[in-house]
Design a protein around this motif. Structure first.
Motif, mmCIF file in Angstrom:
data_model
loop_
_atom_site.group_PDB
_atom_site.id
_atom_site.type_symbol
_atom_site.label_atom_id
_atom_site.label_comp_id
_atom_site.label_asym_id
_atom_site.label_seq_id
_atom_site.Cartn_x
_atom_site.Cartn_y
_atom_site.Cartn_z
ATOM 1 N N GLU A 100 0.830 -1.210 0.000
ATOM 2 C CA GLU A 100 0.000 0.000 0.000
ATOM 3 C C GLU A 100 0.862 1.255 0.000
ATOM 4 O OE1 GLU A 100 -2.618 -0.233 3.333
ATOM 5 O OE2 GLU A 100 -3.832 -1.812 2.429
ATOM 6 N N ARG A 101 1.928 1.244 0.781
ATOM 7 C CA ARG A 101 2.791 2.423 0.872
ATOM 8 C C ARG A 101 3.551 2.655 -0.431
ATOM 9 N NH1 ARG A 101 6.358 4.146 6.067
ATOM 10 N NH2 ARG A 101 7.241 6.010 5.143
ATOM 11 N N ALA A 102 4.003 1.566 -1.076
ATOM 12 C CA ALA A 102 4.723 1.697 -2.341
ATOM 13 C C ALA A 102 3.806 2.254 -3.430
ATOM 14 C CB ALA A 102 5.287 0.354 -2.763
ATOM 15 N N VAL A 103 2.570 1.784 -3.477
ATOM 16 C CA VAL A 103 1.623 2.265 -4.490
ATOM 17 C C VAL A 103 1.206 3.700 -4.187
ATOM 18 C CG1 VAL A 103 -0.679 1.932 -5.458
ATOM 19 C CG2 VAL A 103 0.791 -0.027 -5.071
ATOM 20 N N TYR A 104 0.970 4.002 -2.917
ATOM 21 C CA TYR A 104 0.542 5.347 -2.536
ATOM 22 C C TYR A 104 1.571 6.398 -2.927
ATOM 23 C CZ TYR A 104 -1.410 9.111 0.283
ATOM 24 O OH TYR A 104 -1.948 10.306 0.685
ATOM 25 N N GLY A 105 2.848 6.034 -2.849
ATOM 26 C CA GLY A 105 3.907 6.972 -3.235
ATOM 27 C C GLY A 105 3.926 7.257 -4.724
ATOM 28 N N MET A 106 3.313 6.393 -5.533
ATOM 29 C CA MET A 106 3.296 6.573 -6.985
ATOM 30 C C MET A 106 2.023 7.225 -7.485
ATOM 31 S SD MET A 106 4.981 3.040 -8.232
ATOM 32 C CE MET A 106 6.569 2.536 -7.634
ATOM 33 N N LEU A 107 1.076 7.481 -6.608
ATOM 34 C CA LEU A 107 -0.174 8.129 -6.997
ATOM 35 C C LEU A 107 -0.057 9.641 -6.815
ATOM 36 C CD1 LEU A 107 -2.789 5.708 -5.396
ATOM 37 C CD2 LEU A 107 -2.164 5.908 -7.800
ATOM 38 N N PRO A 108 -0.914 10.417 -7.486
ATOM 39 C CA PRO A 108 -0.866 11.873 -7.312
ATOM 40 C C PRO A 108 -1.174 12.260 -5.873
ATOM 41 C CG PRO A 108 -2.368 11.277 -9.098
ATOM 42 C CD PRO A 108 -1.934 10.016 -8.445
ATOM 43 N N LYS A 109 -0.603 13.359 -5.443
ATOM 44 C CA LYS A 109 -0.851 13.840 -4.093
ATOM 45 C C LYS A 109 -2.093 14.726 -4.106
ATOM 46 C CE LYS A 109 2.952 11.836 -3.198
ATOM 47 N NZ LYS A 109 2.939 10.755 -4.166
ATOM 48 N N GLY A 110 -2.824 14.731 -3.002
ATOM 49 C CA GLY A 110 -4.014 15.560 -2.901
ATOM 50 C C GLY A 110 -5.271 14.722 -2.827
ATOM 51 N N ARG A 111 -6.408 15.361 -2.991
ATOM 52 C CA ARG A 111 -7.678 14.676 -2.787
ATOM 53 C C ARG A 111 -7.932 13.616 -3.847
ATOM 54 N NH1 ARG A 111 -12.103 19.297 -3.770
ATOM 55 N NH2 ARG A 111 -10.751 20.155 -2.192
#
Length: 144
Positions: A100-111
């Motif tokens: 989850e953390r690895a994927v979250y770092g590759m997604l856009p930041k914000g809402r």
């Protein structure tokens, strides 16, 4: 001439098996599917990706010395409250959080990135409760 705006009515579910797959390759594939970059009508300002189910999170592979050298840190909010754990410890306790953390770092930041992150479902074993959605199986291409 009117501007074409794609509709967001299609919601596919896909299953990815993480057994024996390097963490980075898995995370890039999953992040790309969640964003919708595989679609020909990809629009960066819309959430039109798939729901992704990742199975066998405990069998994901970290290459090289990353199991002992990679460190996850978090801050509790108190003085001296910086907590650290290695990737080996994190995989032993909660293997889902590593992916989850690895994927979250590759997604856009914000809402929009937070909304995309809710489309990720990660399970340590090979069972999942999403059978009614009839997910398609996707193979991850990786070199061994």
């Amino acid at each position: 001439m009117k501007t074409y705006i794609p509709k967001n009515d299609e919601q596919n579910w896909v299953v990815v098996d993480a057994a024996g797959v390097p963490l980075g390759r898995l995370a890039t594939l999953v992040a790309s599917r969640i964003r919708g970059k595989h679609r020909p009508d990809f629009t960066p300002n819309m959430i039109q990706g798939d729901f992704v189910i990742v199975l066998n999170a405990e069998k994901v592979v970290l290459t090289g010395k990353k199991l002992d050298d990679k460190v996850y840190t978090r801050y509790t909010g108190y003085q001296g409250g910086l907590r650290t754990e290695t990737a080996r410890e994190a995989l032993a306790k909660h293997p889902e959080r590593v992916i989850e953390r690895a994927v979250y770092g590759m997604l856009p930041k914000g809402r929009q990135g937070r909304a995309m992150h809710s489309r990720l479902k990660v399970y340590a074993g090979d069972k999942h409760p999403h059978a009614p959605q009839q997910p398609q199986v996707i193979e991850v291409q990786h070199a061994r």
